[in-house]
Design a protein around this motif. Structure first.
Motif, PDB file in Angstrom:
ATOM      1  N   VAL A   5      78.538  10.479  45.277  1.00 11.81           N
ATOM      2  CA  VAL A   5      77.874  11.773  45.430  1.00 11.81           C
ATOM      3  C   VAL A   5      76.651  11.594  46.324  1.00 11.81           C
ATOM      4  CG1 VAL A   5      76.784  13.708  44.245  1.00 11.81           C
ATOM      5  CG2 VAL A   5      78.658  12.452  43.139  1.00 11.81           C
ATOM      6  N   ALA A   6      76.754  12.093  47.538  1.00  7.52           N
ATOM      7  CA  ALA A   6      75.688  11.933  48.513  1.00  7.52           C
ATOM      8  C   ALA A   6      74.600  12.986  48.322  1.00  7.52           C
ATOM      9  CB  ALA A   6      76.257  12.031  49.926  1.00  7.52           C
ATOM     10  N   ILE A   7      73.356  12.546  48.435  1.00  7.73           N
ATOM     11  CA  ILE A   7      72.214  13.465  48.457  1.00  7.73           C
ATOM     12  C   ILE A   7      71.806  13.611  49.909  1.00  7.73           C
ATOM     13  CG2 ILE A   7      69.876  13.928  47.645  1.00  7.73           C
ATOM     14  CD1 ILE A   7      70.438  11.949  45.338  1.00  7.73           C
ATOM     15  N   ILE A   8      72.017  14.797  50.469  1.00  5.15           N
ATOM     16  CA  ILE A   8      71.708  15.036  51.872  1.00  5.15           C
ATOM     17  C   ILE A   8      70.214  15.312  52.052  1.00  5.15           C
ATOM     18  CG2 ILE A   8      72.315  16.372  53.918  1.00  5.15           C
ATOM     19  CD1 ILE A   8      74.600  14.725  52.628  1.00  5.15           C
ATOM     20  N   GLY A   9      69.623  16.048  51.142  1.00  6.09           N
ATOM     21  CA  GLY A   9      68.196  16.336  51.216  1.00  6.09           C
ATOM     22  C   GLY A   9      67.835  17.554  50.404  1.00  6.09           C
ATOM     23  N   GLY A  10      66.558  17.829  50.344  1.00  6.57           N
ATOM     24  CA  GLY A  10      66.088  18.952  49.531  1.00  6.57           C
ATOM     25  C   GLY A  10      65.164  19.874  50.283  1.00  6.57           C
ATOM     26  N   SER A  11      64.873  20.996  49.653  1.00  9.21           N
ATOM     27  CA  SER A  11      63.938  21.968  50.205  1.00  9.21           C
ATOM     28  C   SER A  11      63.307  22.724  49.049  1.00  9.21           C
ATOM     29  CB  SER A  11      64.670  22.948  51.130  1.00  9.21           C
ATOM     30  OG  SER A  11      63.790  23.965  51.585  1.00  9.21           O
ATOM     31  N   ARG A  12      62.017  22.940  49.140  1.00 11.07           N
ATOM     32  CA  ARG A  12      61.347  23.755  48.130  1.00 11.07           C
ATOM     33  C   ARG A  12      60.264  24.578  48.784  1.00 11.07           C
ATOM     34  NH1 ARG A  12      56.246  22.103  46.172  1.00 11.07           N
ATOM     35  NH2 ARG A  12      55.644  19.932  46.573  1.00 11.07           N
ATOM     36  N   ILE A  13      59.883  25.631  48.093  1.00  8.56           N
ATOM     37  CA  ILE A  13      58.734  26.406  48.535  1.00  8.56           C
ATOM     38  C   ILE A  13      57.488  25.778  47.913  1.00  8.56           C
ATOM     39  CG2 ILE A  13      60.096  28.514  48.764  1.00  8.56           C
ATOM     40  CD1 ILE A  13      58.839  29.470  46.116  1.00  8.56           C
ATOM     41  N   PRO A  14      56.306  26.086  48.413  1.00 12.58           N
ATOM     42  CA  PRO A  14      55.094  25.576  47.776  1.00 12.58           C
ATOM     43  C   PRO A  14      55.040  26.006  46.306  1.00 12.58           C
ATOM     44  CG  PRO A  14      54.580  26.523  49.912  1.00 12.58           C
ATOM     45  CD  PRO A  14      56.002  26.891  49.621  1.00 12.58           C
ATOM     46  N   PHE A  15      54.512  25.147  45.467  1.00 13.74           N
ATOM     47  CA  PHE A  15      54.316  25.482  44.061  1.00 13.74           C
ATOM     48  C   PHE A  15      52.903  26.047  43.908  1.00 13.74           C
ATOM     49  CE2 PHE A  15      57.442  22.123  42.162  1.00 13.74           C
ATOM     50  CZ  PHE A  15      58.505  22.796  42.756  1.00 13.74           C
ATOM     51  N   CYS A  16      52.797  27.168  43.198  1.00 11.92           N
ATOM     52  CA  CYS A  16      51.499  27.831  43.044  1.00 11.92           C
ATOM     53  C   CYS A  16      51.216  28.154  41.578  1.00 11.92           C
ATOM     54  CB  CYS A  16      51.457  29.127  43.856  1.00 11.92           C
ATOM     55  SG  CYS A  16      51.512  28.863  45.643  1.00 11.92           S
ATOM     56  N   MET A  43      62.114  33.671  45.142  1.00  6.40           N
ATOM     57  CA  MET A  43      61.755  32.271  45.347  1.00  6.40           C
ATOM     58  C   MET A  43      62.988  31.386  45.488  1.00  6.40           C
ATOM     59  SD  MET A  43      58.402  31.773  42.903  1.00  6.40           S
ATOM     60  CE  MET A  43      59.368  31.951  41.390  1.00  6.40           C
ATOM     61  N   LEU A  44      63.976  31.618  44.637  1.00  3.82           N
ATOM     62  CA  LEU A  44      65.192  30.806  44.702  1.00  3.82           C
ATOM     63  C   LEU A  44      65.910  31.012  46.029  1.00  3.82           C
ATOM     64  CD1 LEU A  44      67.034  28.838  43.237  1.00  3.82           C
ATOM     65  CD2 LEU A  44      68.192  30.777  42.175  1.00  3.82           C
ATOM     66  N   THR A  45      65.968  32.244  46.481  1.00  5.04           N
ATOM     67  CA  THR A  45      66.591  32.539  47.774  1.00  5.04           C
ATOM     68  C   THR A  45      65.879  31.797  48.900  1.00  5.04           C
ATOM     69  OG1 THR A  45      67.264  34.747  47.019  1.00  5.04           O
ATOM     70  CG2 THR A  45      67.212  34.379  49.389  1.00  5.04           C
ATOM     71  N   ALA A  46      64.551  31.778  48.849  1.00  6.03           N
ATOM     72  CA  ALA A  46      63.770  31.093  49.887  1.00  6.03           C
ATOM     73  C   ALA A  46      64.044  29.592  49.888  1.00  6.03           C
ATOM     74  CB  ALA A  46      62.285  31.361  49.679  1.00  6.03           C
ATOM     75  N   ALA A  47      64.155  29.000  48.706  1.00  4.91           N
ATOM     76  CA  ALA A  47      64.431  27.562  48.627  1.00  4.91           C
ATOM     77  C   ALA A  47      65.813  27.242  49.190  1.00  4.91           C
ATOM     78  CB  ALA A  47      64.318  27.086  47.179  1.00  4.91           C
ATOM     79  N   ILE A  48      66.804  28.075  48.877  1.00  2.45           N
ATOM     80  CA  ILE A  48      68.158  27.870  49.399  1.00  2.45           C
ATOM     81  C   ILE A  48      68.194  28.085  50.905  1.00  2.45           C
ATOM     82  CG2 ILE A  48      70.516  28.788  49.371  1.00  2.45           C
ATOM     83  CD1 ILE A  48      70.147  29.319  46.373  1.00  2.45           C
ATOM     84  N   ASN A  49      67.477  29.086  51.385  1.00  5.09           N
ATOM     85  CA  ASN A  49      67.409  29.314  52.824  1.00  5.09           C
ATOM     86  C   ASN A  49      66.736  28.150  53.540  1.00  5.09           C
ATOM     87  OD1 ASN A  49      68.807  31.708  53.164  1.00  5.09           O
ATOM     88  ND2 ASN A  49      67.002  32.987  52.808  1.00  5.09           N
ATOM     89  N   GLY A  50      65.811  27.478  52.845  1.00  3.74           N
ATOM     90  CA  GLY A  50      65.188  26.290  53.417  1.00  3.74           C
ATOM     91  C   GLY A  50      66.227  25.212  53.699  1.00  3.74           C
ATOM     92  N   LEU A  51      67.162  25.039  52.767  1.00  3.38           N
ATOM     93  CA  LEU A  51      68.273  24.101  52.978  1.00  3.38           C
ATOM     94  C   LEU A  51      69.165  24.566  54.120  1.00  3.38           C
ATOM     95  CD1 LEU A  51      69.692  23.071  49.471  1.00  3.38           C
ATOM     96  CD2 LEU A  51      68.342  21.685  51.040  1.00  3.38           C
TER      97      LEU A  51
END
Length: 427
Positions: free
Chosen positions: A8-19, A33-41
């Protein structure tokens, strides 16, 4: 379907700033917020219009309208609307549990790609009325005449309008997680000074990693925010020492404070997983591989420490793999509270605990502090419950990729007396 087990390969991650909650994201929802994190990927790995095998995501505190938050986030994102998604919830271990479930499907050939994600906000917490008033509203909604509507409010009292906000306390003990952790700190004789020192180090390690650009490709701006707003690079041990106990104010013996505990936080994270073949076909480099995962629970109602389950999960993981606790280059231990981390480390060093509770021949031993949370952790970044696992998994995969090879251990405590542990490797 393939009958062989695939890595199982981990390609990478994306997150929005935590506030911090009720600050910069007070007008944002879990879905936003979840949509933004997925769009980051999607933006980082060229996934616009791509049908991903499955998306597993969730939130701990959510509205009833978000009954399938993951699917709605997919439909709001740049992924193909043909992407199947389901919602998962395991308190603070939500997004790591999602990664484990999706990883198992990739390993056995059911899917070739997946996104594990999580989001949480207490700024947009669902506020509900008590059962009595809720029943009145249902009757009004079903009423066919004015008389029936008026009859629904017969005997109404103003007290029924008092809202019930969600709480993070344990339903079976009616104690907060902090109160439970305060009990653990006393049981394991964890000092206030050691807790403050761990918090101080977390902030400074995180600030250093931010300065050297480690998070540049992991954090995407959202809602006008470009960076975590809880990070305190200027904090000192002297400042931390001035804070008053947050959960045991009466006895004079409290050691957990706002400085050595995570704050309520809003945020979201996501991680892209795949088979090696899928990654190769899309020209995506692999950062690391998700290895075995184990979960465990403790009977905190009977007196065990609420947040001690990771000690059991890690022991099971080590037994299953034949590894020792010292066989890791990095340790990512979720810092719900500084005391929780220190209790976990002390338990692994305890011959009695490891023999009597974990069923081992002796203590698991000590680990090198220089390898623990090398870029800071939840005390510095904050802790949006369901998003923390994704943040940690993405960070560890990148650390191993930068090193070129190695092995990392993840340990996350959760509400409900549960824990989840995972191994990540870079051959």
């Amino acid at each position: 379907m393939s009958t062989s087990t695939r890595r199982v390969a981990i390609i990478g991650g994306s997150r929005i700033p935590f506030c911090r909650s009720n600050t910069l994201y007070q007008d944002q929802s879990n879905l936003d917020m979840l949509t933004a994190a997925i769009n980051g990927l999607s933006d980082r790995f060229g996934l616009a219009g791509v049908e991903i095998g499955e998306v597993g995501a969730g939130a701990v505190i959510s509205h009833s309208k978000d009954w399938n938050l993951a699917r709605e986030a997919v439909l709001s994102s740049r992924l193909s609307p043909l992407t199947t998604a389901y919602t998962v919830q395991m308190a603070c271990g939500t997004s790591l549990q999602a990664a484990a479930q999706l990883g198992a499907k990739i390993a056995c050939g059911e899917i070739d790609s997946a996104i594990a994600a999580g989001a949480d906000t207490t700024s947009d917490a669902p506020i509900v009325f008590g059962q009595r008033f809720a029943h009145r509203l249902i009757k009004v909604a079903n009423a066919k005449t004015l008389g029936q509507r008026l009859a629904a409010f017969k005997g109404f009292r103003l007290g029924e309008l008092k809202p019930q906000s969600p709480g993070a306390g344990e339903p079976r003990t009616r104690m907060s997680m902090g109160q439970h952790c305060e009990m653990m700190a006393k049981e394991w004789h964890i000092s206030r000074e050691d807790q403050d020192r761990l918090a101080f180090e977390s902030h400074h390690k995180a600030a250093a990693a931010l300065k050297n650009g480690f998070f540049d490709d992991l954090i995407v701006p959202f809602a006008g925010v470009s960076g975590d707003n809880h990070l305190r690079p200027d904090t000192t041990l002297e400042k931390l020492a001035t804070l008053k106990p947050a959960f045991d104010r009466q006895s004079g013996q409290g050691t957990l404070t706002a400085g050595n505990s995570t704050p309520l936080t809003d945020g979201a994270s996501s991680v892209l997983l795949a088979s090696e073949q899928w990654a190769e076909a899309r020209g995506l480099p692999i950062q690391a591989y998700l290895g075995p995962v184990r979960t465990a629970s403790v009977d905190f109602v009977a007196g065990e420490g609420l947040l001690m389950a990771p000690t059991v999960a890690v022991a099971r993981l080590l037994q299953a793999t034949g590894l020792s606790l010292q066989d890791f280059d990095f340790y990512e231990i979720h810092e719900a509270f500084a005391a929780q981390v220190l209790c976990t480390l002390r338990a692994w060093e305890s011959d009695k605990y490891c023999r009597e509770r974990l069923g081992l021949a002796g203590a698991l031993g000590s680990i090198d502090p220089a390898r623990v949370n090398v870029n800071g952790s939840s005390l510095a970044f904050g802790h949006p419950f369901a998003a923390t696992g994704g943040r940690i998994l993405a960070n560890l995969a990148k650390l191993l990729n930068q090193r070129g090879s190695g092995r990392g251990l993840i340990s996350i405590c959760t509400a409900g007396g549960m824990g989840i542990a995972a191994i990540v490797e870079k051959p």
